[in-house]
Design a protein around this motif. Structure first.
Motif, mmCIF file in Angstrom:
data_model
loop_
_atom_site.group_PDB
_atom_site.id
_atom_site.type_symbol
_atom_site.label_atom_id
_atom_site.label_comp_id
_atom_site.label_asym_id
_atom_site.label_seq_id
_atom_site.Cartn_x
_atom_site.Cartn_y
_atom_site.Cartn_z
ATOM 1 N N ASP A 1 -27.068 27.422 78.325
ATOM 2 C CA ASP A 1 -26.810 28.736 78.917
ATOM 3 C C ASP A 1 -27.437 29.749 77.971
ATOM 4 O O ASP A 1 -26.867 30.093 76.940
ATOM 5 N N ILE B 1 -24.419 22.265 75.633
ATOM 6 C CA ILE B 1 -23.668 22.111 76.888
ATOM 7 C C ILE B 1 -22.705 23.296 77.031
ATOM 8 O O ILE B 1 -21.955 23.583 76.089
ATOM 9 N N PRO B 2 -22.737 23.995 78.150
ATOM 10 C CA PRO B 2 -21.931 25.235 78.256
ATOM 11 C C PRO B 2 -20.438 24.965 78.437
ATOM 12 O O PRO B 2 -19.937 24.932 79.548
ATOM 13 N N ILE B 3 -19.762 24.783 77.308
ATOM 14 C CA ILE B 3 -18.297 24.643 77.382
ATOM 15 C C ILE B 3 -17.605 25.657 76.478
ATOM 16 O O ILE B 3 -16.384 25.673 76.382
ATOM 17 N N LEU B 4 -18.390 26.497 75.833
ATOM 18 C CA LEU B 4 -17.789 27.473 74.921
ATOM 19 C C LEU B 4 -17.109 28.596 75.705
ATOM 20 O O LEU B 4 -17.625 29.057 76.716
ATOM 21 N N VAL B 5 -15.945 29.029 75.182
ATOM 22 C CA VAL B 5 -15.196 30.109 75.826
ATOM 23 C C VAL B 5 -15.280 31.334 74.926
ATOM 24 O O VAL B 5 -14.749 31.342 73.814
ATOM 25 N N LEU C 1 -20.089 16.280 71.237
ATOM 26 C CA LEU C 1 -19.721 15.036 71.912
ATOM 27 C C LEU C 1 -20.453 14.918 73.257
ATOM 28 O O LEU C 1 -21.122 13.919 73.552
ATOM 29 N N LEU C 2 -20.329 15.962 74.059
ATOM 30 C CA LEU C 2 -20.956 15.946 75.385
ATOM 31 C C LEU C 2 -22.471 15.896 75.276
ATOM 32 O O LEU C 2 -23.143 15.162 76.006
ATOM 33 N N PRO D 1 -25.997 21.101 83.462
ATOM 34 C CA PRO D 1 -26.317 22.366 82.791
ATOM 35 C C PRO D 1 -26.434 22.050 81.305
ATOM 36 O O PRO D 1 -25.463 21.592 80.699
ATOM 37 N N SER E 1 -13.958 34.319 74.901
ATOM 38 C CA SER E 1 -12.737 35.000 74.454
ATOM 39 C C SER E 1 -12.095 34.238 73.289
ATOM 40 O O SER E 1 -11.597 34.859 72.337
ATOM 41 N N ARG E 2 -12.106 32.918 73.353
ATOM 42 C CA ARG E 2 -11.521 32.120 72.279
ATOM 43 C C ARG E 2 -12.319 32.250 70.980
ATOM 44 O O ARG E 2 -11.757 32.315 69.893
ATOM 45 N N GLU F 1 -16.421 19.244 70.560
ATOM 46 C CA GLU F 1 -16.438 18.850 71.979
ATOM 47 C C GLU F 1 -17.842 19.017 72.563
ATOM 48 O O GLU F 1 -18.317 18.178 73.325
#
Lengths: 468, 468, 468
Positions: free
Chosen positions: B260, B315-319, B367-368, B257, B321-322, B364
């Protein structure tokens, strides 16, 4: 109305951890369980109390902590415990020895997505979701990869390897086996069909207990793990232990049924279907399933946890009806010799005596089992070398078991004058000393033609050895 | 009644072309759309008027023609347009520059069979049907092969390669990637499970618009295409761009992925779920999605077509709510400094300001992303050489991005005195100059033990280099 | 209610043997049927009378025996007959020549499990079940392996190889091809999607007969077998013969539709849909399907069995509507020349005259067929050497058929002055003598540019040959 694919039966993705049980009496349950130990949780008003316990209490010390986030996923290894919350995406890692720092991390989830399973080793952390997001981290929570696969329903990991089970109505039930090490990123098996027997609710005569478990673990998976020799294993609702042999090679790997726990319980109960005893799997050490024997109507263990038991591998080729027939013949014979047998004697006192397996069936089973175990060991030695140091010794003992089983079948074939079968058995024998033994059996059975054939086989092999 | 498999939910096979839209206002729709251009059609009483338009109007000239056969399938490339009629099996090829002769051909269809998709390149023509017939022609319509595969629902092609999506209730959702060149006929991937997120109509809160699109494109596929570097891409109803990396190797290929679009729109809207803006994909150039930003309630573009936009890979790693938490912390801080903040100020004027990503999360992600892009480029260079000439330059810049992201995470770990994490990050750093930078960060954080570890790492690598 | 996967449509596993038919008039049916012969059974009160018959009555002699166990599965080869009982797990092997000893064996079945299929060769016996247990024995019934795969629905075997079809709602429809020989245990194909067209009961206009067959054989499989050259074949409810080419290589294997029996019957009936004639498959010898032509409403043969017929391979690319158009043109022309044609003449007397195929279509079909046959032969020769001794001779004749088909298409392209098509055809021509023929055709069509191109092609190939 039939323009879309939406009429598919819906499947509710649940958090699944190896060996986990549903909440039972006193609001307690096991979050996960394996050869190392077990993690249990008690609901306490606002929060949960978690206890991490170990089987080897000389090596590890039990510990407790409070959980305010409602973790419902757990993975336990020799170094730490990973917890996860399926709906919020929260992850929490705790090291057993507290030297390493613990950490907490959040996984992004899209609308309707759930974390279904997590797995931690001392090198890698794997997180799988109902939408098929597979996220890989190092032990400290650093993200190493994000990949999209078919929806994940269960995970087990060892070192850099992960064994994943996938399911969705569109993708079927499949499994993957892959590795993300510092030097390699490779799939050994990628979303191959998983030959798991699924819960058959329509057929059920076993009632509510199983239904309750299926509600908890929709595919009926009791546990999945890597064996001591690194082979993926699965224990499903049919109580059969499946093991993936030669998993490094896509063209040679096979799922082998290596133990039917129901059959073993039936044998232990003297040929009765005892519905009050169940097997809860922990792990596989060489040829022995480490498990909890659960008594009562529930199929999963309650509190406190009984001590682990061992159950040896048995290839499922036994036919109950034949065993019962033979047993009855044997009994009626022995009753004849003893004198008058009482039906009480057979049906009462002896009821839990282990049932005898007819010699041919037992020999066929031993033949297959020696072959399976020696194939597993050879694959392991070739790829990883000797892990425990005694592998080559075990191998030669397996070769001997194999030939002994053949000799027993050979003796039977000789007794029945079945020359064709006897000849085909000779071809399978591996060692010369076993061929010599076969000669003697054939001589005793007065089958000189067979003796000649064995001698020819011995000579042919001898010449072949010389020429190579 | 349960003797057959006929109770399966039926699925209606529809003609699917990359980027195609349903008929809208004025009886118009796009038949296909990609990086090259778009083909649109207007219903005119007895016949359809077709227009072929291009984005690069310097290189290509728009043209029109009338269609009396009701073509409902379309594939557009740099040389020509292929049209198809799903029910009759009629195919029609038109060359853009009119030098080459156009042609018409008929595909045989059995009872109930439909052509579901067609794909044309300058070398090959691929035609897939609902019964799984895959027919391959050369550019002039000469049949080269007929093969039976699982039912085909979508196709995209490049040169001699085709990327096919399959679906049926019996075969699941899968994809193939194969090539029929003058010298080779080979499958890179054959009907492997496709980890596409399917439309979730039961869960829908997004209402009729999506349903309308699903009726038009049952699997919710918005587009599929090959990237500029030749990697298969897919953009489905979840608005996530999936890319198949290392597709030449069955054991290394992975669906990644890489964007997004919903998350990017959310970020662009300052952390709001703006349901009035949508992304319609055209193609992928290196790390940038070429797309149409669609405004309004429809998820697909209407007439006239807005100018294409660009959206960078993430790359979809973001959250979310955070991010919101951090944003609120940041805002309350800045409000504190500015004085009294008004709720109008936050909820009104700044509403479309892009939201800030917390530095660790951003590092992060980078990096990915650097890793993904460099893996893709390396695979492309190894197999096809440098396509655009600047690949090795980009590679070294990606290596530097990768190390920079690690250094930012390293600085964070140092600030938190998280020695374990810091040490694990050092191992990932690729370049010596980045290790030197890490030494300085560790010195500033007053972590001499860490400085020593980095120096040891540098020395070990230096020696290794000498020895090789 | 939606927590489990139990709402799946249930599928009833039935005993399936190649070529088997349902019970018909007089309580008789065929238990299996292939190139060797057929096994028929008559219900007789308490028991069944089984007859094993052969096509080559010079080589084999028919024999009978009584069956008290109700065997419902059967596999016939040149050496013996294997019978099986799906519910009890009973197996019974009989040798045709009675020299070898017959044997009986019991397979263990768990609750609800059925044996679905059995296959015997002179080396191996394969038994597959609805729970996915695959058991392999040597010819004398010695167990060699037990493996768990996806539920098995049909089997065919040759020498040490087995071709298995799997199906379950969770695993989809797939096939495996593997071998267990004394030296190797390997999968050529493992549970790959099987592109079988499944019975379409919802669409049915063909009524009760097909429904009856689907009740008997749920996937509509009429037969599966290995061809004379060892390639797996399948004949399903769509009456299309599928053949797996290059099955030894996972990246090159393809399911090829090599005969559409419905189309052939339509051609034979002069372009009419004759619903009173059906094809029942026996086996494939090189390019010819050996089959029973069944007359009447039933799709399967009754008693006595008609003599076998032959039907040649034809790649399904013919378009009925185009053929009818051409036929009508041709007829109206010939009627014009004859004088007044009567509608009786066309619709009555000539009704069963075979319909003519337009020359271009016929040439395209021959082109594809020559290619398919020569690929199959090459693969067979490379791996097994010449099996019948005349393979290389056939190959060179196929090369010539291929070039002749191209020349016919080339002549057509020249007649239409389609230079592009003509040029692309020249590239496909293999032999120099065919290129010479092409030169002459181009000269006659007065296309000097084309003549020059052909000559250039010839020279280029000549130089290439010299340089290699």
């Amino acid at each position: 109305p039939n323009t879309t694919v939406s009429q598919y039966p819906s499947f509710r993705y649940k958090p699944v951890s190896p060996g986990a049980t549903p909440f039972g009496r006193g609001g307690r349950r096991y979050m996960t369980m394996n050869n190392v130990g077990y993690v249990s949780v008690v609901k306490n008003n606002e929060q949960n109390s978690v206890t991490v316990s170990f089987f080897d209490i000389g090596r590890f010390r039990e510990y407790h902590f409070e959980d305010v986030f409602g973790y419902d996923l757990c993975s336990l290894n020799e170094e730490g415990t990973l917890l996860g919350q399926s709906k919020t995406g929260m992850l929490h890692y705790r090291s057993h020895n507290m030297i390493h720092s613990n950490w907490t991390k959040m996984i992004p989830l899209t609308h309707g997505e759930r974390i279904t399973s997590i797995a931690a080793t001392t090198f890698r952390i794997f997180v799988g979701s109902s939408h098929g997001y597979m996220r890989i981290f190092n032990r400290h929570g650093l993200p190493l990869a994000v990949e999209k696969v078919s929806p994940v329903v269960a995970l087990a990991a060892q070192d850099y390897k992960v064994f994943a089970v996938h399911y969705s109505p569109y993708h079927g039930i499949s499994y993957s086996l892959f590795e993300l090490s510092p030097t390699a990123s490779k799939y050994y098996q990628r979303e191959c069909p998983l030959p798991m027997t699924l819960p058959q609710l329509n057929l059920t005569s076993e009632g509510d207990v199983d239904k309750q478990f299926i509600k908890f673990s929709p595919l009926g998976l009791k546990s999945l793990f890597f064996s001591a020799y690194g082979d993926p294993c699965l224990f499903g609702s049919d109580n059969v232990l499946l093991l993936l042999s030669k998993w490094r090679s896509p063209s040679e790997s096979r799922w082998l049924p290596v133990l039917d726990a129901n059959m073993e319980l039936w044998k232990m109960s003297g040929g009765k279907n005892n519905t009050q005893i169940h097997v809860w799997p922990l792990g596989l050490n060489y040829d022995t399933l480490n498990c909890i024997l659960v008594k009562g109507k529930n199929i999963w263990p309650e509190f406190p946890l009984p001590l682990p038991s061992e159950m040896e591998m048995r290839i499922p080729i036994l036919v109950k009806s034949r065993i019962v027939e033979e047993e009855e013949k044997r009994k009626s014979k022995s009753e004849d010799t003893i004198g008058e047998g009482t039906s009480d004697g057979a049906g009462g006192g002896q009821q839990n005596e282990e049932i005898a397996i007819p010699p041919t069936m037992a020999a066929e089973e031993e033949l297959l089992r020696s072959k399976v175990l020696s194939d597993l060991l050879k694959d392991s030695i070739e790829n990883d070398g000797e892990v425990f140091g005694n592998e080559n010794e075990i191998l030669s003992s397996l070769n001997w078991s194999y030939d002994k089983a053949l000799l027993r079948l050979f003796a039977g074939a000789c007794a029945e004058q079945n020359m064709e079968m006897a000849t085909s058995l000779v071809k399978e024998i591996k060692q010369d000393k076993a061929l010599i033994a076969a000669t003697k059996i054939a001589e005793r059975a007065e089958l000189p033609v067979l003796v000649k054939k064995i001698n020819e086989t011995r000579e042919a092999r001898f010449e072949e050895q010389i020429n190579n």
